[in-house]
Write a protein that holds these residues in place. Structure first.
Motif, PDB file in Angstrom:
ATOM      1  N   VAL A   1      32.089  22.582  12.511  1.00 49.15           N
ATOM      2  CA  VAL A   1      30.656  22.939  12.220  1.00 49.15           C
ATOM      3  C   VAL A   1      29.858  21.592  12.647  1.00 49.15           C
ATOM      4  CG1 VAL A   1      29.102  23.243  10.087  1.00 49.15           C
ATOM      5  CG2 VAL A   1      31.493  24.246  10.199  1.00 49.15           C
ATOM      6  N   ILE A   2      28.668  21.861  13.400  1.00 50.61           N
ATOM      7  CA  ILE A   2      27.863  20.994  13.884  1.00 50.61           C
ATOM      8  C   ILE A   2      26.689  21.204  13.427  1.00 50.61           C
ATOM      9  CG2 ILE A   2      26.687  19.869  15.829  1.00 50.61           C
ATOM     10  CD1 ILE A   2      29.191  21.003  17.525  1.00 50.61           C
ATOM     11  N   ALA A   3      26.177  19.956  12.382  1.00 51.69           N
ATOM     12  CA  ALA A   3      24.729  19.861  11.908  1.00 51.69           C
ATOM     13  C   ALA A   3      23.619  20.072  13.285  1.00 51.69           C
ATOM     14  CB  ALA A   3      24.660  19.035  11.084  1.00 51.69           C
ATOM     15  N   PRO A   4      22.491  20.907  12.820  1.00 52.74           N
ATOM     16  CA  PRO A   4      21.316  20.478  13.801  1.00 52.74           C
ATOM     17  C   PRO A   4      20.950  19.329  14.077  1.00 52.74           C
ATOM     18  CG  PRO A   4      20.879  21.882  11.926  1.00 52.74           C
ATOM     19  CD  PRO A   4      22.311  21.371  11.650  1.00 52.74           C
ATOM     20  N   ASP A   5      20.294  18.952  15.033  1.00 54.17           N
ATOM     21  CA  ASP A   5      19.589  17.618  15.123  1.00 54.17           C
ATOM     22  C   ASP A   5      18.570  17.341  14.426  1.00 54.17           C
ATOM     23  OD1 ASP A   5      21.243  17.048  17.243  1.00 54.17           O
ATOM     24  OD2 ASP A   5      20.059  17.801  18.804  1.00 54.17           O
ATOM     25  N   SER A   6      17.490  18.236  14.194  1.00 56.03           N
ATOM     26  CA  SER A   6      16.447  17.969  13.165  1.00 56.03           C
ATOM     27  C   SER A   6      16.234  19.526  12.848  1.00 56.03           C
ATOM     28  CB  SER A   6      15.223  17.653  14.022  1.00 56.03           C
ATOM     29  OG  SER A   6      15.012  18.660  15.064  1.00 56.03           O
ATOM     30  N   LEU A   7      15.853  19.308  11.346  1.00 58.68           N
ATOM     31  CA  LEU A   7      15.750  20.559  10.484  1.00 58.68           C
ATOM     32  C   LEU A   7      14.097  20.862  10.832  1.00 58.68           C
ATOM     33  CD1 LEU A   7      17.229  19.598   7.300  1.00 58.68           C
ATOM     34  CD2 LEU A   7      18.059  21.237   8.757  1.00 58.68           C
ATOM     35  N   PRO A   8      13.730  22.423  10.921  1.00 55.46           N
ATOM     36  CA  PRO A   8      12.357  22.732  10.910  1.00 55.46           C
ATOM     37  C   PRO A   8      11.355  22.203   9.585  1.00 55.46           C
ATOM     38  CG  PRO A   8      13.908  24.625  10.428  1.00 55.46           C
ATOM     39  CD  PRO A   8      14.624  23.592  10.765  1.00 55.46           C
ATOM     40  N   HIS A   9      10.305  21.763   9.983  1.00 56.79           N
ATOM     41  CA  HIS A   9       9.430  21.275   8.906  1.00 56.79           C
ATOM     42  C   HIS A   9       8.971  22.641   7.964  1.00 56.79           C
ATOM     43  CE1 HIS A   9       6.535  19.075   6.691  1.00 56.79           C
ATOM     44  NE2 HIS A   9       5.738  20.025   7.109  1.00 56.79           N
ATOM     45  N   LEU A  10       9.288  22.517   6.708  1.00 54.84           N
ATOM     46  CA  LEU A  10       8.952  23.671   5.750  1.00 54.84           C
ATOM     47  C   LEU A  10       7.508  23.405   5.079  1.00 54.84           C
ATOM     48  CD1 LEU A  10      12.322  24.012   3.955  1.00 54.84           C
ATOM     49  CD2 LEU A  10      11.312  25.482   5.849  1.00 54.84           C
ATOM     50  N   ALA A  11       6.765  24.462   5.136  1.00 54.31           N
ATOM     51  CA  ALA A  11       5.513  24.142   4.570  1.00 54.31           C
ATOM     52  C   ALA A  11       5.639  24.197   2.924  1.00 54.31           C
ATOM     53  CB  ALA A  11       4.831  25.613   4.645  1.00 54.31           C
ATOM     54  N   PRO A  12       4.763  23.508   2.253  1.00 47.03           N
ATOM     55  CA  PRO A  12       4.860  23.172   0.823  1.00 47.03           C
ATOM     56  C   PRO A  12       4.800  24.398   0.055  1.00 47.03           C
ATOM     57  CG  PRO A  12       3.033  22.266   1.793  1.00 47.03           C
ATOM     58  CD  PRO A  12       3.635  22.730   2.935  1.00 47.03           C
ATOM     59  N   TYR A  13       5.485  24.490  -0.914  1.00 43.64           N
ATOM     60  CA  TYR A  13       5.206  25.638  -1.844  1.00 43.64           C
ATOM     61  C   TYR A  13       4.122  25.827  -2.815  1.00 43.64           C
ATOM     62  CZ  TYR A  13       6.169  29.198  -5.617  1.00 43.64           C
ATOM     63  OH  TYR A  13       6.174  30.113  -6.453  1.00 43.64           O
ATOM     64  N   TYR A  14       3.538  26.741  -2.699  1.00 39.71           N
ATOM     65  CA  TYR A  14       2.031  26.900  -3.806  1.00 39.71           C
ATOM     66  C   TYR A  14       2.163  28.282  -4.252  1.00 39.71           C
ATOM     67  CZ  TYR A  14      -0.499  29.104  -0.066  1.00 39.71           C
ATOM     68  OH  TYR A  14      -0.762  30.048   0.820  1.00 39.71           O
ATOM     69  N   ARG A  15       1.856  28.435  -5.493  1.00 37.35           N
ATOM     70  CA  ARG A  15       2.032  29.851  -6.204  1.00 37.35           C
ATOM     71  C   ARG A  15       0.832  30.600  -5.884  1.00 37.35           C
ATOM     72  NH1 ARG A  15       3.497  30.367 -12.556  1.00 37.35           N
ATOM     73  NH2 ARG A  15       3.296  32.624 -12.483  1.00 37.35           N
ATOM     74  N   LYS A  16       0.977  31.889  -5.420  1.00 32.64           N
ATOM     75  CA  LYS A  16      -0.290  32.460  -5.235  1.00 32.64           C
ATOM     76  C   LYS A  16      -0.389  33.644  -6.431  1.00 32.64           C
ATOM     77  CE  LYS A  16       0.963  33.582  -0.925  1.00 32.64           C
ATOM     78  NZ  LYS A  16       0.949  34.582   0.209  1.00 32.64           N
ATOM     79  N   PRO A  17      -1.564  33.829  -6.807  1.00 37.57           N
ATOM     80  CA  PRO A  17      -1.814  34.957  -7.918  1.00 37.57           C
ATOM     81  C   PRO A  17      -1.589  36.422  -7.300  1.00 37.57           C
ATOM     82  CG  PRO A  17      -3.899  34.129  -7.426  1.00 37.57           C
ATOM     83  CD  PRO A  17      -2.758  33.398  -6.572  1.00 37.57           C
ATOM     84  N   LEU A  18      -1.010  37.247  -8.404  1.00 33.95           N
ATOM     85  CA  LEU A  18      -0.543  38.616  -7.920  1.00 33.95           C
ATOM     86  C   LEU A  18      -1.932  39.355  -8.008  1.00 33.95           C
ATOM     87  CD1 LEU A  18       3.059  39.287  -8.916  1.00 33.95           C
ATOM     88  CD2 LEU A  18       2.382  38.688  -6.698  1.00 33.95           C
ATOM     89  N   ASN A  19      -2.099  40.192  -7.041  1.00 40.96           N
ATOM     90  CA  ASN A  19      -3.226  41.137  -7.047  1.00 40.96           C
ATOM     91  C   ASN A  19      -2.475  42.624  -7.171  1.00 40.96           C
ATOM     92  OD1 ASN A  19      -5.578  42.505  -7.063  1.00 40.96           O
ATOM     93  ND2 ASN A  19      -6.164  42.104  -4.894  1.00 40.96           N
ATOM     94  N   PHE A  20      -2.894  43.200  -8.434  1.00 41.09           N
ATOM     95  CA  PHE A  20      -2.214  44.597  -8.368  1.00 41.09           C
ATOM     96  C   PHE A  20      -3.370  45.670  -8.178  1.00 41.09           C
ATOM     97  CE2 PHE A  20       0.342  42.015 -11.258  1.00 41.09           C
ATOM     98  CZ  PHE A  20       1.801  42.371 -10.540  1.00 41.09           C
ATOM     99  N   GLY A  21      -4.360  45.161  -7.556  1.00 42.44           N
ATOM    100  CA  GLY A  21      -5.513  46.035  -7.405  1.00 42.44           C
ATOM    101  C   GLY A  21      -5.181  47.097  -6.115  1.00 42.44           C
TER     102      GLY A  21
END
Length: 118
Positions: A87-107
């Protein structure tokens, strides 16, 4: 009709009729008894067959459980990788966007279903 003693002729006729009815009743009783005996024997043989079928069903269930346990056992064994595959690890990991909480819209669900629309 031509007998001189009508009373005696009537009594003989009644005796013959009684004897004939008794004979018919005896034959019907014999037939009913033999039929009941035959049905009892068939019920006993049917119970034997049912017991055999239940035994076979239990044996099949036990065999299926053994096969299932064997399959589970093959999944539980340790599988080693061949020495050539690592098993070979990848050279670089993809950059992840920071997590933020979105409110749910049930409309968006308002027009779905059978509810009352305001």
């Amino acid at each position: 009709f031509q007998a001189t003693d009508k009373r005696r002729a009537l009594e003989e006729t009644m005796a013959f009729t009684t004897q004939a009815l008794a004979s018919v009743a005896y034959q019907i009783g014999n037939l009913a008894g033999n039929t009941l005996r035959m049905l009892d024997l068939q019920a006993a043989s049917l119970r034997k067959v049912e017991a055999r079928v239940n035994t076979l069903g239990q044996m099949v269930s036990m065999h299926m459980e053994k096969v299932a346990r064997r399959e589970i056992g093959t999944l539980a064994t340790v599988h080693r990788l061949p020495p050539g595959q690592k098993v070979i690890a990848p050279d670089s990991l993809p950059h992840l966007a920071p997590y933020y909480r979105k409110p749910l819209n049930f409309g968006c669900l308002d027009d779905i279903g059978h509810g009352i629309k305001v």
